[in-house]
Design a protein around this motif. Structure first.
Motif, PDB file in Angstrom:
ATOM      1  N   TYR A  90       1.056  -1.192   0.063  1.00 59.70           N
ATOM      2  CA  TYR A  90       0.393   0.049  -0.167  1.00 59.70           C
ATOM      3  C   TYR A  90       0.808   1.191   0.257  1.00 59.70           C
ATOM      4  O   TYR A  90       2.055   1.058   0.356  1.00 59.70           O
ATOM      5  CB  TYR A  90      -1.061  -0.013   1.380  1.00 59.70           C
ATOM      6  N   ILE A  91       0.117   2.035  -0.847  1.00 61.58           N
ATOM      7  CA  ILE A  91       0.755   3.629  -0.486  1.00 61.58           C
ATOM      8  C   ILE A  91      -0.050   4.367  -0.205  1.00 61.58           C
ATOM      9  O   ILE A  91      -1.122   4.371  -0.358  1.00 61.58           O
ATOM     10  CB  ILE A  91       1.088   4.539  -1.722  1.00 61.58           C
ATOM     11  N   MET A 119       5.985  -4.121   0.305  1.00 59.05           N
ATOM     12  CA  MET A 119       6.068  -5.325  -0.974  1.00 59.05           C
ATOM     13  C   MET A 119       5.520  -4.820  -1.938  1.00 59.05           C
ATOM     14  O   MET A 119       4.909  -5.000  -2.889  1.00 59.05           O
ATOM     15  CB  MET A 119       5.089  -6.528  -0.439  1.00 59.05           C
ATOM     16  N   THR A 120       5.607  -3.143  -1.418  1.00 56.99           N
ATOM     17  CA  THR A 120       5.046  -1.882  -2.910  1.00 56.99           C
ATOM     18  C   THR A 120       6.401  -2.188  -3.786  1.00 56.99           C
ATOM     19  O   THR A 120       7.813  -2.346  -3.370  1.00 56.99           O
ATOM     20  CB  THR A 120       5.064  -0.548  -1.957  1.00 56.99           C
ATOM     21  N   THR A 121       5.922  -1.643  -4.794  1.00 57.99           N
ATOM     22  CA  THR A 121       6.884  -2.570  -5.481  1.00 57.99           C
ATOM     23  C   THR A 121       7.628  -1.259  -6.266  1.00 57.99           C
ATOM     24  O   THR A 121       6.758   0.067  -6.101  1.00 57.99           O
ATOM     25  CB  THR A 121       6.542  -3.253  -7.201  1.00 57.99           C
ATOM     26  N   HIS A 122       8.723  -0.950  -7.423  1.00 65.81           N
ATOM     27  CA  HIS A 122       9.728   0.228  -7.022  1.00 65.81           C
ATOM     28  C   HIS A 122       8.875   1.141  -8.043  1.00 65.81           C
ATOM     29  O   HIS A 122       8.338   2.506  -8.441  1.00 65.81           O
ATOM     30  CB  HIS A 122      11.107  -0.241  -7.769  1.00 65.81           C
ATOM     31  N   SER A 134       5.327   5.567  -9.635  1.00 68.79           N
ATOM     32  CA  SER A 134       4.251   5.324 -11.352  1.00 68.79           C
ATOM     33  C   SER A 134       3.339   6.851  -9.920  1.00 68.79           C
ATOM     34  O   SER A 134       1.561   6.981 -10.325  1.00 68.79           O
ATOM     35  CB  SER A 134       3.280   4.779 -11.745  1.00 68.79           C
ATOM     36  N   SER A 135       3.410   6.235  -8.326  1.00 69.35           N
ATOM     37  CA  SER A 135       2.152   6.642  -7.690  1.00 69.35           C
ATOM     38  C   SER A 135       2.150   8.659  -7.782  1.00 69.35           C
ATOM     39  O   SER A 135       2.657   9.373  -6.988  1.00 69.35           O
ATOM     40  CB  SER A 135       2.442   6.684  -6.245  1.00 69.35           C
ATOM     41  N   GLY A 141      10.202   9.011  -5.489  1.00 69.37           N
ATOM     42  CA  GLY A 141       9.537   8.240  -6.833  1.00 69.37           C
ATOM     43  C   GLY A 141      10.810   8.928  -7.840  1.00 69.37           C
ATOM     44  O   GLY A 141      11.085   7.772  -9.186  1.00 69.37           O
ATOM     45  N   GLU A 142      11.826   9.407  -7.967  1.00 61.77           N
ATOM     46  CA  GLU A 142      12.541   9.862  -8.817  1.00 61.77           C
ATOM     47  C   GLU A 142      13.877   8.915  -8.659  1.00 61.77           C
ATOM     48  O   GLU A 142      14.283   8.433  -9.200  1.00 61.77           O
ATOM     49  CB  GLU A 142      13.337  11.359  -8.223  1.00 61.77           C
TER      50      GLU A 142
END
Lengths: 779, 156, 279
Positions: free
Chosen positions: C59-60, C72-75, C80-81, C92-93
């Motif tokens: 989750y974010i 477990m949130t992917t790169h 892209s969030s 994000g960068e």
């Protein structure tokens, strides 16, 4: 018989025809070696030496053999009957180490095969490799060729303590006189570092032994199925007609599969011993450690000239890192460098000495360009060094020394006869494309702003279309067969076994044009010794110039026979053949190729002294090599702070003779340039002092990625070769040969005002940064 | 100890007992006979093994087959629909975006992902999007052209 | 190419996973580092617990002044969030600079952080952002600052039986941030990676946070540079202190001397870029 079929006026040669081989490749339905599955197939995994030099005191395979699923472990003691890995090159006095397919009592490089584990499952085979206990006594090793030549260096092979495998001398003209009379002499040590070919498909072998037929089939990812058959049959003591070799889809080679490897004979041996098919697929790690490397030169150049830039003569001492063994062509590769050392220039005085040196490394051998990139890099660097010394423009000095168009065929100081050329044409075109004069002004402006911009030119010449048989190690001809079946469809079989070059398309273009038929009615087959009677292979930019020519001549024979049958069917003594039909010149009546084919096989009636059927084979022996050439220009800018090089523009103008398919030629140039650029900027095989391969994985060996390479502005001039009727020369290696000196000349040019004369490859940011520091140019 | 996995492969359900250590690429190639995806390295750098897992391009040599349990896998073999090449496949053919073909299935799957997320990429974005796929033959230029062509066709 | 055998489980809840981890199982996150090293047989865990089927770890979300990101949130999810872009652009960068698209589609922030590769990208950003990590075990949970988490090469403050459950990042409103990196050409890992977070005070830097990766045995905060920047020293001058007190790595791709130099150049570039993004 009829006259209704529309006359096909389109020709294929010279057109951008998309490839016939692609539908299977883009849908994932092609068959590479690892895609082959067979009932009862076993899997082999190889135990390799972790040491660069060691004595093998013992091998204990007990635990491996106890593993469920493991059926056999073979070591050097088991394969004594198998002949040595062959070296096809012969040089006077060449020292040839005994090269067993599995190590006997010593290992000579990291990755040296020591034992093979055979199991019912690939995972089990891999597990069992870790259970084979080899007792090594490590020995001193030497990995650097110059270090290997020093007195007291460890001996790679104890029987030859000086580590010298051979020396070779070649000279032409009178170099002493040339140097004595020269107004200027420039000298430079130039290296061409070891490279790892890195075909995306690693090597792999499937061996299938049919005891009832005493017949072995070997599927191998190879560039040379027929030579492989001859040599593996000898190694295994098989009659050659009991061995079939298939090169299925081959995922790139670049010379690394122009070889006969221990594992190819070993899998044949294993299959014969276990009586089941066996597969071995090389891992990338193994590929880096145990498949041949390329280059590996240390070259000492001297160039003599007059102050006006006229080159008078060249001296070269070439130290070739051979590695621990000779693979198929290992010692021959540097002799190609010497042959081509004059490049595109007229000077007639050359004096070259080669020292071939053993090191505790995997052998070097042919890698895209095979000796010519090293030569071209050397001469093109030396010409730039001379230009810098004499303050002559880099384009100007080249023009002054080019062989002139009216001098062809041109006899070089190294004994070659250059077939045709117009060396100024691609240079002029490249200069025009980059707008050279404006570029030089911009460079001056950039320097004023403190920016480091360089313009690098390379005008290369190369030797292709290997080649006349007396001048090649294994025969230099190629075979082409054309078979028109009773329905008139055409099958072309070539001995040139491609692995990405697109010969299924280019050879079909040639056949379709000659027969005046649709390209879809032509199928090109290759890569199977059961289908193609014999052949040499695809390497040395030879496939189209030699193999395509063989097909062309087979077609000429066949066309005569078609005409004979056509004349009979038309009951005419005056016929001509065009657009797939035989036409009576008097009545205009015609018969189609398929009608002629049907009649030739049905054989109700035969023309006088004519056999049934439409089949023709040509083994074409070329009278000479071909000599493509071109001009590449690279514009680079150096980040003053980090030393990082960015390529701003890359212009390639190549002359590969007549072009059969411009789309494919561009593809060859792009790929070739990127491999040369990879050498110039990124790639190096690094062994440490103990002989460990530091760049043992793609994590450390930098194959260029899409983000690391520039857009390539590619164009051509077309100077036909007189060596073959197609006028083609070859283009597979041109890009690689032209690229590294263009890039390095460009970077050195960017730094020349700081007093930099030379930089060795690869031009890593650190190397450039250190140079900037030494010359007071860092930001 | 083997585990049962159930998944969808190229639209069809499939169930197998596999060793936990079986890599997804070996499951696809050796168990299912889907030999389109290839193995070019063991450090997940070359990208030849790229397939789509639940719509995302992944390197199937760096995943265990058990990690794909319950998910949908699309390989190069499943890309063409009703005998029609996928636009990216077609563009690779038209633009000569391949030579030896070994990297091609992975390259096409990565390009497809790129165009899904960015239908009109610049040259730099294309190069960035295929940065996880090595090609040793083409110098990438015709691949870049192919991706551009596929984008243009989709946008037309 | 082939890992050694192991036992495998894929629990659906964090609780089950923790029970496994406490009994010695090796957690498998995205596997982008672990699976390759198992294939090369540089690691051979006997038991793997796959965290990939635990929805409560992916989750974010924003809670108060923090972004909370499940381990477990992917790169790619982070890259892209929109939430990350708006509230923590630096993360994000940084995520967008990791590996390649296939790796970013599978690799997770928790996996990367727990692996603690000294050349990984995230640690630089997490340090610059003053992030913290929620660590959980069967015995409970604790929150640890990222600065206390990275101990050495591949070594973290995770206790046996403990997992990263969440990454907590303060929302950076008003700060200018940047992540710049020189990638090792073969692996894509950072030869030098610098994450900078600057807060403007009028026409000068009010405060600075600089995270560094690829340079030393572990990622670190360049506190001397931060102090000099806040004291008004020119960027280039301050950046020269980027490797102060650090035992700089040396390898095939960059000697210690060169890496030290690169770090100062990239520090200056990161600071300048971050400054240009301050409000």
């Amino acid at each position: 018989m009829g006259t209704t079929t529309a006359i096909r006026t389109k020709t294929y040669v010279g057109e951008r025809i998309r490839r016939k081989e692609d539908p299977r490749l883009i849908t994932g339905t092609a068959t590479y070696v690892d895609d082959i599955q067979m009932p009862g197939m076993h899997h082999a995994s190889i135990v390799r030496s972790p040491h660069a030099a060691a004595r093998i005191k013992g091998i204990d395979a007990k635990r491996a053999l106890e593993t469920p699923g493991v059926v056999a472990v073979f070591t050097g003691a088991d394969v004594k009957e198998v002949g040595p890995v062959p070296c096809g090159a012969s040089l006077p006095g060449l020292r040839v180490p005994q090269h067993s397919i599995l190590a006997r009592d010593r290992v000579y490089f990291v990755g040296h095969p020591v034992a093979v584990v055979v199991a019912t499952d690939r995972y089990v085979a891999r597990d069992a490799v870790d259970l084979v206990e080899v007792d090594y006594e490590p020995l001193p090793a030497v990995a650097d060729p110059e270090r290997a030549l020093e007195p007291g260096a460890p001996a790679v092979h104890p029987e030859w303590p000086d580590n010298v495998a051979f020396t070779y001398h070649q000279e032409g003209g009178d170099v002493n006189k040339a140097f004595a009379g020269a107004e200027v002499v420039v000298k430079q040590r130039i290296t061409s570092q070891r490279l790892i070919p890195t075909a995306m498909e690693t090597r792999g072998v499937v061996a299938d032994w049919r005891a009832g037929d005493k017949a072995l089939t070997l599927y191998s990812s190879t560039q040379i199925p027929h030579l492989l058959r001859t040599l593996v049959a000898m190694m295994l003591g098989l009659a050659e007609n009991r061995l079939r070799v298939v090169a299925p889809e081959v995922g790139g080679g670049f010379g690394s599969k122009l070889n006969v490897y221990a594992e190819e004979a070993l899998m044949g041996f294993v299959a014969m011993r276990i009586g089941k098919p066996v597969k071995w697929i090389e891992s990338r790690r193994e590929n880096f450690a145990a498949t041949i490397h390329g280059r590996g030169h240390v070259d000492y150049f001297e160039l003599a000239a007059n102050k006006d830039g006229t080159i008078l003569g060249l001296k070269l001492k070439l130290i070739q890192d051979l590695g621990a063994y000779h693979q198929l062509l290992t010692p021959a590769i540097p002799t190609l460098s010497v042959l081509m050392i004059p490049g595109v220039y007229r000077f007639q005085n050359v004096f070259c000495d080669i020292v071939g040196v053993f090191t505790n490394c995997v052998p070097t051998d042919a890698y895209r360009g095979a000796g010519r990139p090293e030569a071209t890099h050397g001469i093109e660097r030396m010409v730039d060094i001379l230009a810098d010394e004499l303050k002559i423009d880099a384009a100007e000095i080249r023009r002054k020394n080019f062989v002139r168009p009216d001098e062809f065929p041109f006899a070089t100081a190294t004994g070659l006869s250059y077939d045709s050329g117009n060396y100024a044409a691609p240079l002029d075109k490249a200069l025009e494309i980059v707008d050279y004069n404006r570029l030089l002004e911009e460079q001056q402006q950039a320097r004023k702003e403190g920016r480091l911009v360089g313009v690098g030119i390379s005008t290369y010449g190369e030797i292709c279309a290997f080649g006349p048989s007396p001048a090649t190690p294994a025969g230099g001809w190629e075979s082409g067969s054309v078979n028109i079946d009773p329905t008139g469809k055409v099958t072309v079989a070539t001995g040139a076994s491609p692995h990405g070059q697109g010969e299924e398309t280019t050879f079909a273009q040639i056949a379709a044009d000659e027969l005046g038929i649709d390209i879809d009615d032509v199928v090109v087959v290759h890569g199977d010794t059961a289908i193609v009677s014999y052949g040499i292979g695809t390497f040395g930019s030879r496939a189209t110039a030699v193999g395509g020519t063989a097909v062309y001549f087979a077609l000429q024979e066949l066309k005569k026979k078609i005409g004979t049958f056509g004349a009979m069917l038309l009951d005419s003594g005056d016929v001509s053949y065009r657009a797939g039909r035989c036409i009576c010149n008097k009545t205009g009546k015609s018969v189609s190729l398929s009608e002629i084919a049907a009649a030739s096989y049905r054989a109700m009636k035969l023309p006088p002294n004519t056999e049934p059927g439409l089949v023709s084979t040509c083994f074409w022996e070329p009278p000479n090599f071909t000599f493509p050439f071109g001009a590449h220009i690279a514009v680079t800018e150096i980040d003053r702070e980090t030393g990082a090089v960015s390529v701003k523009r890359y212009v390639a103008v190549d002359d590969c003779g007549k072009i059969i398919n411009p789309l494919l030629v561009d593809g060859q140039v792009h790929g070739g340039v990127v491999q040369g650029l990879g050498q110039a900027l990124f790639e190096q095989a690094v062994y440490d002092e103990t002989g460990q391969l530091v760049t043992g994985e793609l994590m450390d060996y930098a194959v260029p990625k899409a983000t690391m390479v520039p857009w390539i502005e590619s164009s051509h001039t077309e100077t036909p070769s007189p060596v073959n009727p197609l006028g083609v020369k070859g283009v597979g290696e041109a890009g690689t040969i032209g690229a590294s000196p263009a890039i390095v000349n460009s970077v050195v040019d960017a730094l020349s005002h700081l007093g930099v004369q030379h930089l060795d490859m690869p031009l890593t940011p650190e190397r450039v940064w250190r140079t900037l520091q030494q010359h007071g140019g860092q930001a | 100890m083997k585990r049962k996995i159930t998944l969808k492969i190229n639209g069809k359900p499939r169930s197998d007992e596999v060793e936990p250590r079986l890599l997804l690429i070996h499951y696809l190639r050796d168990v299912l006979g889907l030999t389109g995806p290839h193995i070019g390295c063991e450090t997940s750098l070359c990208g030849a093994c790229t397939v789509s897992l639940d719509g995302k391009a992944v390197k199937s040599c760096a995943l265990l087959a058990v990690q794909a349990d319950g998910r949908e896998v699309l390989t190069i073999e499943g890309l063409a629909a009703n005998g029609q090449l996928h636009p990216v496949q077609q563009a690779f053919w038209d633009e000569h975006g391949l030579q030896c073909g070994f990297c091609t299935p992975g390259m096409i799957m990565a390009s497809r992902q790129l165009l899904e997320r960015n239908p009109n990429p610049t040259e730099a974005e294309i190069r960035h999007g295929i940065d996880g796929n090595l090609c040793r033959c083409t110098g990438y230029q015709h691949i870049v052209n192919a991706v551009k062509a596929a984008a243009a066709k989709a946008g037309a | 190419m082939i890992p050694q055998s192991f036992d495998y489980s894929a629990p659906a809840t964090l609780k089950e996973a923790l029970a496994q981890v406490s009994s010695g199982a090796k957690p498998l996150a995205g596997g982008m580092s672990l699976v390759p090293i198992m294939k090369l047989r540089l690691a051979a865990p006997e038991q793997l617990v796959d965290l990939g089927r635990i929805p409560e770890l992916n989750y974010i979300r924003k809670e108060g002044s923090e972004l909370r990101i499940g381990a477990m949130t992917t790169h790619y999810q982070i890259e892209s969030s929109p939430l990350v872009r708006a509230d923590c652009a630096l993360l994000g960068e940084t995520a967008g600079r990791i590996g390649d698209v296939q790796v970013r589609n599978v690799g997770t922030i928790g996996g990367s952080v727990a692996h603690a590769d000294p050349a990984a990208d995230y640690p630089a950003a997490l340090l610059a952002l003053g992030a913290s990590l929620k660590l959980v075990s069967t015995g409970g949970e604790r929150v640890l600052a990222a600065a206390q988490f990275f101990l050495d090469t591949f070594t973290t403050a995770l206790d046996p039986g403990e997992l990263i459950a969440e990454v907590r990042v303060p929302v950076s409103s008003g700060a200018g941030t940047a992540y710049v990196k020189l990638a090792q050409p073969a692996s894509g890992f950072a030869l030098v990676g610098i994450a900078a977070r600057l807060v403007r005070a009028g026409n000068r830097i009010g405060s600075a946070a600089i995270g560094v990766t690829g340079v030393g045995p572990k990622a670190y905060r360049a506190s001397e540079v931060e102090r000099l920047l806040a004291a008004g020293k020119p960027t280039r001058e301050a950046a020269l202190h980027i490797t102060g007190g650090i035992d700089v790595n040396s390898d095939l791709h960059a000697s210690a001397e060169y890496r030290r130099h690169l770090a100062s150049v990239y520090a200056a570039r990161a600071i300048e870029l971050a400054w240009s993004r301050t409000e």
